[in-house]
Design a protein around this motif. Structure first.
Motif, PDB file in Angstrom:
ATOM      1  N   SER A 863     -14.492  -2.993   1.045  1.00 38.68           N
ATOM      2  CA  SER A 863     -14.907  -2.544  -0.101  1.00 38.68           C
ATOM      3  C   SER A 863     -16.340  -1.750  -0.111  1.00 38.68           C
ATOM      4  O   SER A 863     -16.532  -1.309   1.487  1.00 38.68           O
ATOM      5  CB  SER A 863     -15.613  -3.622  -1.118  1.00 38.68           C
ATOM      6  N   ARG A 864     -17.058  -1.200  -1.023  1.00 40.72           N
ATOM      7  CA  ARG A 864     -18.020  -0.254  -0.548  1.00 40.72           C
ATOM      8  C   ARG A 864     -19.398  -1.130  -0.025  1.00 40.72           C
ATOM      9  O   ARG A 864     -20.232  -0.483   0.191  1.00 40.72           O
ATOM     10  CB  ARG A 864     -18.663   0.395  -2.085  1.00 40.72           C
ATOM     11  N   LYS A 865     -19.135  -2.742  -0.259  1.00 43.19           N
ATOM     12  CA  LYS A 865     -20.113  -3.335   0.221  1.00 43.19           C
ATOM     13  C   LYS A 865     -20.022  -3.627   1.779  1.00 43.19           C
ATOM     14  O   LYS A 865     -20.999  -4.303   2.425  1.00 43.19           O
ATOM     15  CB  LYS A 865     -20.420  -4.482  -0.613  1.00 43.19           C
ATOM     16  N   GLY A 866     -18.747  -3.974   2.032  1.00 41.62           N
ATOM     17  CA  GLY A 866     -18.650  -4.638   3.478  1.00 41.62           C
ATOM     18  C   GLY A 866     -17.031  -4.854   3.826  1.00 41.62           C
ATOM     19  O   GLY A 866     -16.123  -4.266   2.982  1.00 41.62           O
ATOM     20  N   GLU A 867     -16.799  -5.422   4.817  1.00 43.94           N
ATOM     21  CA  GLU A 867     -15.383  -5.769   5.266  1.00 43.94           C
ATOM     22  C   GLU A 867     -15.017  -6.939   5.583  1.00 43.94           C
ATOM     23  O   GLU A 867     -16.010  -7.609   6.352  1.00 43.94           O
ATOM     24  CB  GLU A 867     -14.844  -4.506   6.289  1.00 43.94           C
ATOM     25  N   THR A 868     -14.001  -7.681   5.398  1.00 44.03           N
ATOM     26  CA  THR A 868     -13.745  -8.738   6.336  1.00 44.03           C
ATOM     27  C   THR A 868     -12.042  -8.884   6.475  1.00 44.03           C
ATOM     28  O   THR A 868     -11.401  -7.947   6.098  1.00 44.03           O
ATOM     29  CB  THR A 868     -13.836 -10.105   5.146  1.00 44.03           C
ATOM     30  N   THR A 869     -11.732  -9.805   7.083  1.00 49.29           N
ATOM     31  CA  THR A 869     -10.170  -9.929   7.540  1.00 49.29           C
ATOM     32  C   THR A 869      -9.675 -11.178   7.163  1.00 49.29           C
ATOM     33  O   THR A 869     -10.167 -12.287   7.220  1.00 49.29           O
ATOM     34  CB  THR A 869     -10.187  -9.932   9.139  1.00 49.29           C
ATOM     35  N   LEU A 870      -8.508 -11.136   6.664  1.00 47.92           N
ATOM     36  CA  LEU A 870      -7.779 -12.404   6.047  1.00 47.92           C
ATOM     37  C   LEU A 870      -6.291 -12.353   6.577  1.00 47.92           C
ATOM     38  O   LEU A 870      -5.712 -11.099   6.914  1.00 47.92           O
ATOM     39  CB  LEU A 870      -7.918 -12.409   4.550  1.00 47.92           C
ATOM     40  N   ARG A 871      -5.688 -13.422   6.321  1.00 47.25           N
ATOM     41  CA  ARG A 871      -4.178 -13.431   6.615  1.00 47.25           C
ATOM     42  C   ARG A 871      -3.683 -13.122   5.168  1.00 47.25           C
ATOM     43  O   ARG A 871      -4.072 -13.565   4.231  1.00 47.25           O
ATOM     44  CB  ARG A 871      -3.518 -14.720   6.959  1.00 47.25           C
ATOM     45  N   ALA A 872      -2.530 -12.128   5.185  1.00 47.10           N
ATOM     46  CA  ALA A 872      -1.909 -11.819   3.938  1.00 47.10           C
ATOM     47  C   ALA A 872      -0.795 -12.596   3.665  1.00 47.10           C
ATOM     48  O   ALA A 872      -0.200 -13.299   4.415  1.00 47.10           O
ATOM     49  CB  ALA A 872      -1.240 -10.370   4.176  1.00 47.10           C
ATOM     50  N   ARG A 873      -0.623 -12.915   2.466  1.00 49.85           N
ATOM     51  CA  ARG A 873       0.450 -13.519   1.600  1.00 49.85           C
ATOM     52  C   ARG A 873       1.121 -12.816   0.755  1.00 49.85           C
ATOM     53  O   ARG A 873       0.466 -12.611  -0.296  1.00 49.85           O
ATOM     54  CB  ARG A 873       0.105 -15.129   1.157  1.00 49.85           C
ATOM     55  N   HIS A 874       2.524 -12.575   0.703  1.00 48.93           N
ATOM     56  CA  HIS A 874       3.258 -11.744  -0.347  1.00 48.93           C
ATOM     57  C   HIS A 874       3.148 -12.845  -1.496  1.00 48.93           C
ATOM     58  O   HIS A 874       3.648 -13.977  -1.324  1.00 48.93           O
ATOM     59  CB  HIS A 874       4.309 -11.324   0.192  1.00 48.93           C
ATOM     60  N   SER A 875       2.991 -12.038  -2.761  1.00 49.14           N
ATOM     61  CA  SER A 875       3.081 -13.147  -3.767  1.00 49.14           C
ATOM     62  C   SER A 875       3.381 -12.398  -5.131  1.00 49.14           C
ATOM     63  O   SER A 875       2.692 -11.493  -5.548  1.00 49.14           O
ATOM     64  CB  SER A 875       1.681 -13.743  -4.052  1.00 49.14           C
ATOM     65  N   GLU A 876       4.483 -12.959  -5.766  1.00 53.58           N
ATOM     66  CA  GLU A 876       4.907 -12.500  -7.218  1.00 53.58           C
ATOM     67  C   GLU A 876       4.108 -12.960  -8.089  1.00 53.58           C
ATOM     68  O   GLU A 876       3.977 -12.423  -9.319  1.00 53.58           O
ATOM     69  CB  GLU A 876       6.287 -12.901  -7.375  1.00 53.58           C
ATOM     70  N   ARG A 877       3.056 -13.816  -7.938  1.00 56.06           N
ATOM     71  CA  ARG A 877       1.890 -14.098  -9.026  1.00 56.06           C
ATOM     72  C   ARG A 877       1.163 -13.114  -9.304  1.00 56.06           C
ATOM     73  O   ARG A 877       0.519 -12.996 -10.429  1.00 56.06           O
ATOM     74  CB  ARG A 877       1.286 -15.320  -8.553  1.00 56.06           C
ATOM     75  N   MET A 878       1.105 -12.048  -8.256  1.00 54.98           N
ATOM     76  CA  MET A 878       0.027 -10.898  -8.522  1.00 54.98           C
ATOM     77  C   MET A 878       0.710  -9.595  -9.286  1.00 54.98           C
ATOM     78  O   MET A 878       1.914  -9.413  -8.867  1.00 54.98           O
ATOM     79  CB  MET A 878      -0.479 -10.702  -7.251  1.00 54.98           C
ATOM     80  N   ALA A 879       0.203  -9.078 -10.043  1.00 57.37           N
ATOM     81  CA  ALA A 879       0.747  -7.823 -10.671  1.00 57.37           C
ATOM     82  C   ALA A 879       0.088  -6.704  -9.443  1.00 57.37           C
ATOM     83  O   ALA A 879      -0.791  -6.866  -8.739  1.00 57.37           O
ATOM     84  CB  ALA A 879      -0.079  -7.580 -11.954  1.00 57.37           C
ATOM     85  N   PRO A 880       0.996  -5.626  -9.433  1.00 53.63           N
ATOM     86  CA  PRO A 880       0.637  -4.550  -8.616  1.00 53.63           C
ATOM     87  C   PRO A 880      -0.666  -4.110  -8.890  1.00 53.63           C
ATOM     88  O   PRO A 880      -1.117  -3.967 -10.029  1.00 53.63           O
ATOM     89  CB  PRO A 880       1.612  -3.658  -8.915  1.00 53.63           C
ATOM     90  N   GLY A 881      -1.265  -3.740  -7.726  1.00 53.51           N
ATOM     91  CA  GLY A 881      -2.714  -3.445  -8.272  1.00 53.51           C
ATOM     92  C   GLY A 881      -3.882  -4.075  -7.799  1.00 53.51           C
ATOM     93  O   GLY A 881      -4.962  -3.867  -8.012  1.00 53.51           O
ATOM     94  N   VAL A 882      -3.403  -5.560  -7.950  1.00 55.18           N
ATOM     95  CA  VAL A 882      -4.293  -6.817  -8.048  1.00 55.18           C
ATOM     96  C   VAL A 882      -4.188  -7.448  -7.003  1.00 55.18           C
ATOM     97  O   VAL A 882      -2.970  -8.075  -6.376  1.00 55.18           O
ATOM     98  CB  VAL A 882      -4.399  -7.554  -9.353  1.00 55.18           C
ATOM     99  N   VAL A 883      -5.297  -8.017  -6.284  1.00 48.35           N
ATOM    100  CA  VAL A 883      -5.406  -9.118  -4.953  1.00 48.35           C
ATOM    101  C   VAL A 883      -6.125 -10.220  -5.306  1.00 48.35           C
ATOM    102  O   VAL A 883      -6.964  -9.876  -5.881  1.00 48.35           O
ATOM    103  CB  VAL A 883      -5.443  -8.302  -3.703  1.00 48.35           C
ATOM    104  N   TYR A 884      -5.894 -11.288  -4.623  1.00 50.09           N
ATOM    105  CA  TYR A 884      -6.605 -12.407  -4.899  1.00 50.09           C
ATOM    106  C   TYR A 884      -6.882 -13.191  -3.696  1.00 50.09           C
ATOM    107  O   TYR A 884      -6.021 -13.267  -2.686  1.00 50.09           O
ATOM    108  CB  TYR A 884      -5.615 -13.326  -5.840  1.00 50.09           C
ATOM    109  N   THR A 885      -7.937 -14.045  -3.628  1.00 52.75           N
ATOM    110  CA  THR A 885      -8.301 -14.856  -2.422  1.00 52.75           C
ATOM    111  C   THR A 885      -9.161 -15.807  -2.834  1.00 52.75           C
ATOM    112  O   THR A 885      -9.785 -15.798  -4.009  1.00 52.75           O
ATOM    113  CB  THR A 885      -9.038 -14.032  -1.256  1.00 52.75           C
ATOM    114  N   THR A 886      -9.112 -16.940  -2.157  1.00 54.08           N
ATOM    115  CA  THR A 886     -10.156 -17.987  -2.287  1.00 54.08           C
ATOM    116  C   THR A 886     -11.350 -17.902  -1.643  1.00 54.08           C
ATOM    117  O   THR A 886     -11.416 -16.956  -0.972  1.00 54.08           O
ATOM    118  CB  THR A 886      -9.678 -19.600  -2.182  1.00 54.08           C
ATOM    119  N   PHE A 887     -12.343 -18.634  -1.538  1.00 52.86           N
ATOM    120  CA  PHE A 887     -13.594 -18.630  -0.954  1.00 52.86           C
ATOM    121  C   PHE A 887     -14.107 -19.811  -0.270  1.00 52.86           C
ATOM    122  O   PHE A 887     -15.398 -19.969  -0.275  1.00 52.86           O
ATOM    123  CB  PHE A 887     -14.890 -17.931  -2.048  1.00 52.86           C
ATOM    124  N   HIS A 888     -13.234 -20.788  -0.007  1.00 50.47           N
ATOM    125  CA  HIS A 888     -13.648 -22.000   0.373  1.00 50.47           C
ATOM    126  C   HIS A 888     -14.230 -22.087   1.845  1.00 50.47           C
ATOM    127  O   HIS A 888     -14.724 -23.011   2.358  1.00 50.47           O
ATOM    128  CB  HIS A 888     -12.626 -23.104   0.066  1.00 50.47           C
TER     129      HIS A 888
END
Length: 951
Positions: A863-888
């Motif tokens: 983002s414009r504030k920083g960068e992190t690395t995550l493992r990707a999961r393909h998901s039909e729950r998401m609409a195109p253009g929107v991504v999601y993660t948890t913060f635990h």
């Protein structure tokens, strides 16, 4: 106290019964509500009819044939669990005939059951064993040599309980509990006759749809389903009633122990928030209280570059007070402050804000509610006059339509979700407004009537469009508005809301939700009967969070959906005591009871009680504390039970602020991310050691009682009091948390009739609880709003400044998952980590394909504030253009990328809208590299390596 075992009436009490029925059982008259079973009626007399398939948490089933009775005028021997009472009925529960029949039935059960009672983990706590004794079974005529179900492999895959099919009597209680109580329907009975068996629909319990709520374990009458702790340590022998320390549902539990060792947590049938149900966290994830990572002795260091030094309580508190006073002497009275915790009791929180106002002599007190539900407090106070939800949880049982906005209760509030699902299966309609297809959009036997998959950041446009439809199609409750609401503000609002700028067509262009779907949902909400709104952080954690809360309040008022059962505007609070921490005055502009610090009369009350002048100027909010710390004017901070370095947005800015402090005091169970910048670490207490109260999302004040001794040697409230005394404020010294509650009641009108003694005697109550409402207040605003007339607010949609563009084309939003809790400090230190050992990034397959991202591979999120690395999961729950993660997980660094954008009224961070780009990655981000390897190992603090012991 000794082991507290509830009386099991066999079948549930009838719902909604009006008339009473009188009958005779064994020669004694008994009067019970119409619809009561004969079994339950007998239990109310003290007569326990033998049973195996029956339990009062489940509907009558009538399969075990053990509860047979004789009824004058009726043929045969009907099952008492499925037979309703009738006027004048004469019932015999014990006779020679019934005794023979019951012994014959029990012989059949025992003939196919292992006779290892002396070595069985359930010995002394087994209903099958009890019933064999109750019917007088002394031998088994059939022998044990024939075909049976013995020798089957035990399923030990679940981390918390075992499944031993050899001991199963196929009573179906576990299956029915999974259906009726939890609503997951993970268990079934497969096969017929002798081949009948319980199936988990997968290779084992762990790899099935089971959510480990424990309802099946609780329902099982044998050792078939048994907690591993009971298998290992034996049946508990004493009970302490307390309250769960996870989410805002506030489930009541019985901590069952042997000595001072907790064996199991059993959901309390008398718990008014959970009614004997639980989730995987409350039921099983309490082991963090004794985890090896826990710090139990105070530690100090002069500089954050030095190792920790273990010291006595006196030295730690003296060191902290000296540094705080020196900071004030150099930088001024307002250069220090505190952040209170929603994981602590109201008594502990009360003392923190009291210390700030009386000993620090300023209003620099804030709470973690700032970053979650502060817009709830602001929005509901503006419209209704009080900063809390309107209903009790049970109100959902009367709802005809449920509008669920920005909340995922099956993951974040699972016990309430089960209650909601039961109502939906009875016929209530559901509208889900969420960018992501949460489980409730479609789950077994529950399907939303509408899923409004809006773009993140467009909530206000959606709620205005819903209200527009109601206002332009004659769906408003004009009588309610005329009687209960302000005429002027309603007139202004109706002109605003009818404007074409708020039409579904206009909203469709903003939200991405088709206009026809908006219209259909609006008609259902406004015209479908009693309609209730439930919402979560997907509403509040936006730049227009407060506007959205007021928009929902407008909609509920305009349609008359407020002030009675089955309706209301209901925030689903995230942590166990978020409501309580707000109620206790943990905001820089408000005293306890939501009274502004600028009010002369209110200040006079506290000046008289605390014998110290009170500042009329609001203090610093959490974001302001960070800004002023970076600017060099805010230099000292006491953080109670919060990990702000992980939980707050724009992590690098937060860390810079913490690094700039002269004195940072952290009070917690574990050395968290924030403690990396601390000079003093004061060990906290787990809920199993606390004495006090939590307040849940429905304003329910629940007692928290100590089940085990305090591991740190000092109660958490006593630590705060000791620091207060060391700062030079000694006007009042408390000797117990009950005395603190007494001061709360004296100085907070809505708590006037609350005390520990009253709660211990009568059980939980919902505030307001005072002379005007001596039994508490389950439903708010029944005859009138707290503020008088309901106030309508113009809720103009203002787009967030955080938008997708060519450089950052995706929108990141965040949420929670069932097995983990908040920043994971507690739940990560339990076996729950087996279900969720890392945070992942969900993205639509089309977005993944366009970027060459494979499922399960590492991706960079920038983002414009920083960068992190995550493992990707393909998901039909998401609409195109929107991504999601948890913060635990702290290693994830989700808040490294979130921005400083916040709600215009309350500074609640806009966690739910961050413009990002996602790309394949073969390396961790620089931020993560800094915290990996040897650096992280050093921070994990092994006492023998990194802490100098006390001399």
């Amino acid at each position: 106290m000794p082991l507290d075992q509830d009386l099991d009436f066999g079948t549930p009490a009838p719902r909604g019964a009006i008339r009473s029925v009188t009958l005779e059982i064994d020669g004694f008259n008994v009067t019970v509500p119409e619809g009561t079973s004969v079994m339950r009626a007998a239990s109310s007399l003290g007569t326990q009819i033998p049973k195996l398939c029956a339990t009062d948490s489940l509907k009558a089933f009538g399969s075990c044939r053990l509860c047979l009775v004789e009824i004058d005028g009726k043929r045969g021997t009907p099952a008492s669990c499925t037979t309703p009472v009738e006027p004048g009925m004469k019932v015999t529960t014990q006779s020679d005939r019934l005794a023979r029949l019951r012994r014959g039935v029990m012989e059949l059960y025992i003939s196919d059951h292992p006779l290892d009672c002396l070595t069985c983990s359930d010995n002394g706590d087994c209903e099958l064993q009890d019933m064999a004794g109750a019917v007088g079974l002394r031998d088994v005529r059939y022998g044990l040599a024939g075909e049976n179900h013995g020798g089957q492999d035990k399923d030990i895959s679940n981390p918390y309980f075992d499944f031993e099919p050899s001991k199963c009597i196929v009573c179906s209680r576990c299956v029915r509990a999974c259906d009726e109580v939890q609503g997951t329907l993970a268990l079934t009975v497969e096969g017929r006759g002798f081949d009948s068996h319980i199936s988990v629909g997968g290779p084992d319990f762990f790899n099935s749809e089971c959510v480990s709520c424990g309802a099946c374990v609780q329902a099982c009458p044998t050792a078939t389903l048994q907690e591993k702790t009971v298998v290992e340590h034996g049946v508990p022998d004493r009970t302490v009633k307390t309250t769960c320390a996870y989410c805002g549902v506030g489930c009541s539990f019985k901590a069952e122990l042997k000595g001072n060792q907790v064996i199991r947590m059993v959901p309390d049938k008398d718990g008014k928030a959970n009614h004997g149900h639980s989730c995987v966290k409350g039921r099983f994830a309490w082991g963090y209280a004794s985890h090896a990572d826990r710090i139990t002795a105070p530690m100090i260091r002069d500089s954050i570059d030095e190792p920790w030094r273990e010291v006595s309580w006196d030295e730690a508190i003296g060191f902290a007070a000296t540094r705080l006073k020196a900071t004030q002497a150099e930088h001024g009275r307002k250069s220090i402050g505190a952040i209170s915790s929603s994981r602590c009791t109201i008594e502990e929180v009360w003392l923190v804000q009291r210390m700030v106002r009386a000993a620090f002599s300023n209003n620099n007190i804030d709470t973690c509610a700032r970053v979650c539900h502060s817009p709830t407090g602001y929005g509901l106070k503006q419209t209704y006059g009080t900063s809390a939800g309107t209903q009790d949880f049970d109100s959902v049982e009367d709802a005809d339509v449920i509008l669920l906005i920005g909340a995922n209760p099956t993951d974040a509030h699972p016990v309430f979700a089960s209650q909601m699902k039961r109502r939906l299966r009875e016929g209530a309609k559901l509208i889900v407004a969420d960018p992501r297809a949460i489980d409730l959009v479609r789950t077994p036997h529950v399907e939303a009537a509408h899923h409004l998959a809006l773009q993140p950041g467009t909530n206000v446009a959606l709620v205005n469009a819903l209200a527009h439809v109601a206002a332009t199609e004659g769906l408003l409750d004009e009588d309610f508005v005329a009687e209960r609401c302000e005429t002027d503000s309603f007139a202004d609002w109706i002109d605003f809301i009818r404007d074409d700028a708020n039409s579904p067509e206009a909203a469709a262009a903003i939200t991405g939700v088709p206009a026809d779907d908006i219209r259909a949902a609006a008609r259902l909400y406004a015209g479908g009967g009693k309609a209730a709104i439930y919402y979560g952080l997907g509403v509040t954690e936006h730049s227009q969070g407060s506007t959205m809360v007021m928009g929902m309040a407008n909609l509920a008022m305009a349609t008359g959906n407020i002030g009675r059962r089955g309706v209301g505007v209901n925030p689903l609070r995230g942590q166990n005591n978020v409501q309580g921490s707000c109620d206790m005055g943990s905001f820089p502009h408000e005293f306890p009871g939501y009274r502004h610090v600028s009010d002369d009369a209110t200040r006079a009350i506290f000046e008289t009680a605390w014998k110290r002048p009170q500042d009329a100027e609001p203090g610093l909010r959490i974001p302001n504390m960070f800004d002023e710390a970076c600017g060099g004017t805010f230099k000292g901070l006491y953080v109670q039970g919060e990990d702000i370095a992980q939980s707050d947005p724009n992590t690098q800015h937060v860390e810079a602020a913490l690094r700039a402090l002269d004195i940072l005091i952290v009070q917690d169970l574990f050395l968290n991310e924030t403690a990396r910048f601390a000079h003093v670490f004061l060990p906290g207490t787990s809920f199993l050691e606390k004495d006090g109260c939590f307040i849940n999302a429905e304003r329910r004040i629940n007692r928290v009682r100590p089940a085990i001794p305090v591991k740190t040697g000092m109660a958490e409230w006593a630590v705060t009091q000791s620091l207060t005394l060391a700062m030079g404020y000694d006007e009042t010294v408390f000797s117990s948390s009950a005395e603190i509650m007494d001061e709360i009641a004296t100085l907070t009108p809505t708590f006037a009739d609350v005390s520990h003694a009253r709660l211990d005697r009568d059980g939980s109550v919902q505030w307001p609880c005072n002379e005007a409402a001596p039994q508490g207040t389950p439903i708010m605003h029944v005859d009138g709003f707290v503020r008088g007339k309901g106030h309508f607010v113009i809720t103009k949609f203002v787009p967030t400044t955080e938008r997708a563009n060519r450089k950052f084309p995706l929108i990141l939003t965040t949420g929670r998952i069932l097995s983990q809790y908040n920043v994971g400090a507690q739940s990560r230190r339990t076996e729950n980590a087996r279900w969720h050992d890392e945070d992942v990034l969900e993205l639509h397959p089309s977005d993944a394909e366009a970027r060459g991202i494979l499922d399960g591979h590492w991706v960079s999120v920038r983002s414009r504030k920083g960068e992190t690395t995550l493992r990707a999961r393909h998901s039909e729950r998401m609409a195109p253009g929107v991504v999601y993660t948890t913060f635990h997980h702290p290693e994830t660094g989700a808040n490294v990328v979130t921005t400083e954008n916040s709600d215009w009224a309350t500074s609640c961070p806009e966690y739910k809208v961050t413009a990002v780009e996602v790309a394949p990655a073969n390396h961790r981000s620089p931020w993560q590299e800094e915290r990996s390897g040897s650096a992280r190992e050093a921070r994990r603090i092994k006492r023998d390596d990194h802490v100098e012991p006390a001399q």
